[in-house]
Design a protein around this motif. Structure first.
Motif, PDB file in Angstrom:
ATOM      1  N   ARG A  29       0.846  -1.258   0.022  1.00 61.98           N
ATOM      2  CA  ARG A  29      -0.079  -0.017  -0.124  1.00 61.98           C
ATOM      3  C   ARG A  29       0.807   1.414  -0.096  1.00 61.98           C
ATOM      4  N   VAL A  30       0.549   2.196  -0.653  1.00 60.16           N
ATOM      5  CA  VAL A  30       1.154   3.606  -0.725  1.00 60.16           C
ATOM      6  C   VAL A  30       0.553   4.529   0.100  1.00 60.16           C
TER       7      VAL A  30
ATOM      8  N   TYR B  69      -6.899  18.300  -6.367  1.00 59.80           N
ATOM      9  CA  TYR B  69      -6.576  16.872  -5.995  1.00 59.80           C
ATOM     10  C   TYR B  69      -5.324  16.247  -6.132  1.00 59.80           C
ATOM     11  N   LEU B  70      -4.598  17.086  -6.972  1.00 59.26           N
ATOM     12  CA  LEU B  70      -3.215  16.764  -7.156  1.00 59.26           C
ATOM     13  C   LEU B  70      -2.193  16.910  -5.973  1.00 59.26           C
ATOM     14  N   LEU B  71      -2.827  17.882  -5.276  1.00 60.27           N
ATOM     15  CA  LEU B  71      -1.877  18.296  -3.790  1.00 60.27           C
ATOM     16  C   LEU B  71      -2.299  17.375  -2.917  1.00 60.27           C
ATOM     17  N   ALA B  72      -3.270  16.293  -3.064  1.00 62.32           N
ATOM     18  CA  ALA B  72      -3.391  15.473  -2.002  1.00 62.32           C
ATOM     19  C   ALA B  72      -2.816  13.892  -2.518  1.00 62.32           C
ATOM     20  N   MET B  73      -1.814  13.936  -3.449  1.00 60.41           N
ATOM     21  CA  MET B  73      -1.005  12.708  -3.983  1.00 60.41           C
ATOM     22  C   MET B  73       0.330  12.809  -3.068  1.00 60.41           C
ATOM     23  N   ILE B  74       0.769  11.720  -3.205  1.00 57.74           N
ATOM     24  CA  ILE B  74       2.074  11.444  -2.582  1.00 57.74           C
ATOM     25  C   ILE B  74       2.879  10.508  -3.507  1.00 57.74           C
ATOM     26  N   HIS B  75       4.219  10.915  -3.262  1.00 64.73           N
ATOM     27  CA  HIS B  75       5.273  10.069  -4.359  1.00 64.73           C
ATOM     28  C   HIS B  75       5.360   8.625  -4.163  1.00 64.73           C
ATOM     29  N   LEU B  76       5.267   7.809  -5.195  1.00 65.16           N
ATOM     30  CA  LEU B  76       4.955   6.406  -5.093  1.00 65.16           C
ATOM     31  C   LEU B  76       6.086   5.638  -4.423  1.00 65.16           C
ATOM     32  N   LYS B  77       7.291   6.240  -4.328  1.00 63.81           N
ATOM     33  CA  LYS B  77       8.321   5.640  -3.578  1.00 63.81           C
ATOM     34  C   LYS B  77       8.588   6.003  -2.185  1.00 63.81           C
TER      35      LYS B  77
ATOM     36  N   LEU C 231      -1.073  15.234 -16.015  1.00 68.86           N
ATOM     37  CA  LEU C 231       0.376  15.543 -16.294  1.00 68.86           C
ATOM     38  C   LEU C 231       1.097  15.763 -14.809  1.00 68.86           C
ATOM     39  N   GLY C 232       0.377  16.526 -13.883  1.00 67.64           N
ATOM     40  CA  GLY C 232       1.232  16.455 -12.732  1.00 67.64           C
ATOM     41  C   GLY C 232       1.571  15.049 -11.892  1.00 67.64           C
ATOM     42  N   GLN C 233       0.962  14.231 -12.083  1.00 68.07           N
ATOM     43  CA  GLN C 233       1.062  12.761 -11.624  1.00 68.07           C
ATOM     44  C   GLN C 233       2.414  12.166 -12.397  1.00 68.07           C
ATOM     45  N   LYS C 234       2.373  12.413 -13.653  1.00 73.24           N
ATOM     46  CA  LYS C 234       3.347  11.952 -14.684  1.00 73.24           C
ATOM     47  C   LYS C 234       4.761  12.666 -14.179  1.00 73.24           C
ATOM     48  N   LEU C 235       4.544  13.912 -13.915  1.00 69.95           N
ATOM     49  CA  LEU C 235       6.052  14.748 -13.510  1.00 69.95           C
ATOM     50  C   LEU C 235       6.582  14.408 -12.352  1.00 69.95           C
ATOM     51  N   CYS C 236       5.428  14.344 -11.314  1.00 65.80           N
ATOM     52  CA  CYS C 236       5.984  14.339 -10.047  1.00 65.80           C
ATOM     53  C   CYS C 236       5.878  12.677  -9.444  1.00 65.80           C
ATOM     54  N   TYR C 237       5.401  11.717 -10.423  1.00 62.25           N
ATOM     55  CA  TYR C 237       5.238  10.467  -9.865  1.00 62.25           C
ATOM     56  C   TYR C 237       4.596  10.131  -8.764  1.00 62.25           C
ATOM     57  N   VAL C 238       3.328  10.714  -8.540  1.00 54.87           N
ATOM     58  CA  VAL C 238       2.614  10.852  -7.385  1.00 54.87           C
ATOM     59  C   VAL C 238       1.117   9.901  -7.724  1.00 54.87           C
ATOM     60  N   VAL C 239       0.558   9.397  -6.722  1.00 56.03           N
ATOM     61  CA  VAL C 239      -0.583   8.751  -6.469  1.00 56.03           C
ATOM     62  C   VAL C 239      -1.110   9.207  -5.254  1.00 56.03           C
ATOM     63  N   PHE C 240      -2.669   8.728  -5.475  1.00 58.12           N
ATOM     64  CA  PHE C 240      -3.442   8.846  -4.192  1.00 58.12           C
ATOM     65  C   PHE C 240      -2.988   8.177  -2.974  1.00 58.12           C
ATOM     66  N   PRO C 241      -2.781   8.579  -1.735  1.00 58.03           N
ATOM     67  CA  PRO C 241      -2.413   7.651  -0.734  1.00 58.03           C
ATOM     68  C   PRO C 241      -3.555   6.631  -0.447  1.00 58.03           C
ATOM     69  N   GLN C 242      -3.204   5.463  -0.279  1.00 62.98           N
ATOM     70  CA  GLN C 242      -4.277   4.327   0.346  1.00 62.98           C
ATOM     71  C   GLN C 242      -4.518   4.141   1.707  1.00 62.98           C
ATOM     72  N   GLU C 243      -5.674   3.847   2.245  1.00 66.56           N
ATOM     73  CA  GLU C 243      -5.855   3.642   3.577  1.00 66.56           C
ATOM     74  C   GLU C 243      -5.436   2.414   4.045  1.00 66.56           C
ATOM     75  N   ASP C 244      -4.739   2.096   5.242  1.00 66.54           N
ATOM     76  CA  ASP C 244      -4.499   0.852   5.594  1.00 66.54           C
ATOM     77  C   ASP C 244      -5.551   0.429   6.645  1.00 66.54           C
ATOM     78  N   PRO C 245      -6.159  -0.308   6.534  1.00 61.33           N
ATOM     79  CA  PRO C 245      -7.353  -0.878   7.154  1.00 61.33           C
ATOM     80  C   PRO C 245      -6.702  -1.123   8.840  1.00 61.33           C
ATOM     81  N   SER C 246      -5.594  -1.641   8.956  1.00 61.76           N
ATOM     82  CA  SER C 246      -5.165  -1.771  10.326  1.00 61.76           C
ATOM     83  C   SER C 246      -4.645  -0.521  11.013  1.00 61.76           C
TER      84      SER C 246
END
Length: 511
Positions: free
Chosen positions: A32-33, A351-359, A485-500
């Motif tokens: 999970r990211v 919504y782009l500002l709510a994304m985090i880097h994939l790694k 475009l912002g996702q591609k340039l910054c390599y970011v995605v929406f964070p996923q919630e961890d149920p735990s």
């Protein structure tokens, strides 16, 4: 939520899934990211102390003394200012564990009072409050770094802006690269700035043991330079509040704190009394070497102090201030970017500002927005007039948030609260808050009025940008393209919630 808004969210999340499916997540579909929980108790204390101790203790003593009118009363203002912060921080501790979201004031007010009030706090913070504070700290950093090269005059305008910009860009890169790097810088520079203030305090104590405390004797300490007034005292508290600002910043990163229900209140209980003690002793140390008039005539109190008492080691003071402000810039970038992140997650910012880097799992778009806004304000010109607006908006935000605590107690009395402060705590804070803001409005109606105007400009923006659901198709299409475009340039995605990690708030059952 209507169909258009749902489609808008789904489109952005579809892009996230495309990036994940295309190989961005190499570890397997079960990974999970998410925002990483890397802030322990030590780092939590460093965030609070590091954000409070920035440029304020080296700028505000002059303003506090000027408005308070005497040495003794200025020291009382510093002590009471810390006490007020302690009352406020206790309330924020309850809110932080009851509404365990990052975003601080904004998240709590949005949850309690609804979108419009939350958006107005977000708008004023993103537009003016945090970029201006960051700009002031960055310019203080560059002025002190360049001062040895220009001993007889102010550093050139262009040189200070270039160095300030380079500092902000470097720390933005650090925070984009790793949460751990950002917190480690905060830890190291917090220790460094505390050591610098301890040096000032120790030198001041030596002066007292030598008998150099004429300005601190009661008959001299309470000799007023000018006749005091209630309005001037209120302005003295506003000046001190600039030095204490940042006491609530750990609440902006609640979701990245390890065991927040334990470490959030612990960090507050440790940090606020420590900072109050350090600030009070630092001001006492200043008065062991400077008369009130000398302090008022100084544009760099710590440097004047060093020149008078440290002799050939006076260079330590400019370096200490530079280290202190460098750590302050890092702390403000770290926390204010999380405010943008939280606002975007609620749909109040793109919504782009709510994304985090994939790694690295850092909110890169939010950090870039904070960095850009700060650089723009630095290049506009003089930011000192905006400090009063910032202090006023800060206190207004605090009061609305703590009033929300009382309203939430009434609205949801059975909600589980791991921490529940005595009602006297928020009530005492609000009484002080009302008196302070009332007399500030009376003494500086233009400054405070401008602060209100800045905040209220967000009303039409809210109704056009957030409440207006049926916008033309081309608007949504443009937003989707920019997001992609912002996702591609910054390599970011929406964070996923961890149920735990999810611990839903529950209401107590009837006894």
């Amino acid at each position: 939520m209507d169909g258009t808004e749902t489609n808008r969210r789904n489109c952005a999340k579809t892009e996230q899934q495309k990036m994940l499916d295309s190989g961005g997540n190499q570890s397997g579909s079960k990974d999970r990211v998410t925002l990483k929980k890397e802030i322990g108790l030590l780092s939590a204390c460093a965030i609070i102390i590091g954000n409070i101790i920035g440029s304020g203790i080296f700028i505000s003593p002059k303003g506090v003394l000027d408005h308070a009118g005497s040495v003794g009363f200025s020291l009382i203002v510093w002590v009471l200012g810390g006490g007020i912060c302690a009352l406020g921080s206790l309330c924020y501790a309850e809110l932080g564990v009851t509404i365990p979201k990052s975003g601080g004031d904004y998240s709590y007010v949005t949850e309690i009072f609804g979108g419009l009030v939350g958006f107005l706090l977000l708008w004023s913070a993103v537009l003016i409050m945090y970029p201006t504070t960051l700009a002031v700290i960055a310019l203080t950093f560059s002025n002190y770094v360049l001062q040895p090269a220009f001993p007889n005059c102010l550093p050139p305008y262009v040189a200070t802006r270039v160095l300030s910009t380079a500092c902000v860009l470097f720390l933005t890169w650090v925070n984009c690269s790793s949460v751990r790097w950002g917190t480690r810088i905060q830890d190291v520079f917090t220790v460094g700035k505390l050591l610098a203030l301890v040096l000032i305090i120790l030198v001041g104590m030596v002066q007292i043991f030598k008998g150099h405390y004429e300005a601190l004797e009661p008959q001299a300490a309470f000799k007023f330079i000018k006749d005091p007034s209630v309005g001037q005292i209120a302005l003295a508290f506003l000046q001190a509040s600039f030095a204490y600002s940042g006491w609530n910043f750990l609440n902006y990163v609640t979701e990245e704190v390890v065991e927040p229900r334990k470490n959030l209140p612990r960090a507050i209980y440790i940090s606020i009394p420590l900072v109050t003690l350090v600030y009070t002793l630092t001001n006492i140390a200043y008065f062991t070497s400077m008369s009130p008039q000398e302090l008022l005539d100084s544009n760099a109190v710590a440097v004047t102090f060093g020149e008078k008492l440290l002799g050939m080691f006076s260079w330590v003071m400019p370096i200490s201030v530079a280290l202190s402000t460098f750590g302050g810039i890092n702390g403000y970038l770290f926390t204010s970017s999380r405010l943008c992140f939280s606002g975007a997650r609620e749909g109040h910012l793109p919504y782009l500002l709510a994304m985090i880097h994939l790694k690295s799992c850092t909110p890169i778009p939010a950090l870039l927005v904070c960095c850009t806004a700060t650089i723009v304000i630095m290049c506009i010109g003089d930011t000192h007039n905006l400090i009063n607006y910032v202090s006023f908006i800060n206190y207004l935000s605090y009061g609305v948030t703590i009033a929300g605590l009382l309203y939430y107690r009434w609205k949801k009395p059975k909600l589980f609260r791991p921490i529940k402060v005595n009602l006297l705590v928020p009530c005492s804070y609000l009484v002080f808050w009302a008196v302070l803001l009332g007399f500030s409005l009376y003494s500086e109606p233009v400054v405070c009025g401008m602060g209100l105007v800045i905040m209220l400009t967000g009303v039409p923006i809210y109704f056009i940008g957030v409440q207006w659901k049926n916008k033309p198709y081309w608007v949504y299409s443009a937003v989707e393209k920019v997001t992609y475009l912002g996702q591609k340039l910054c390599y970011v995605v929406f964070p996923q919630e961890d149920p735990s990690e999810i611990q839903p708030l529950t209401e107590k059952s009837e006894l």
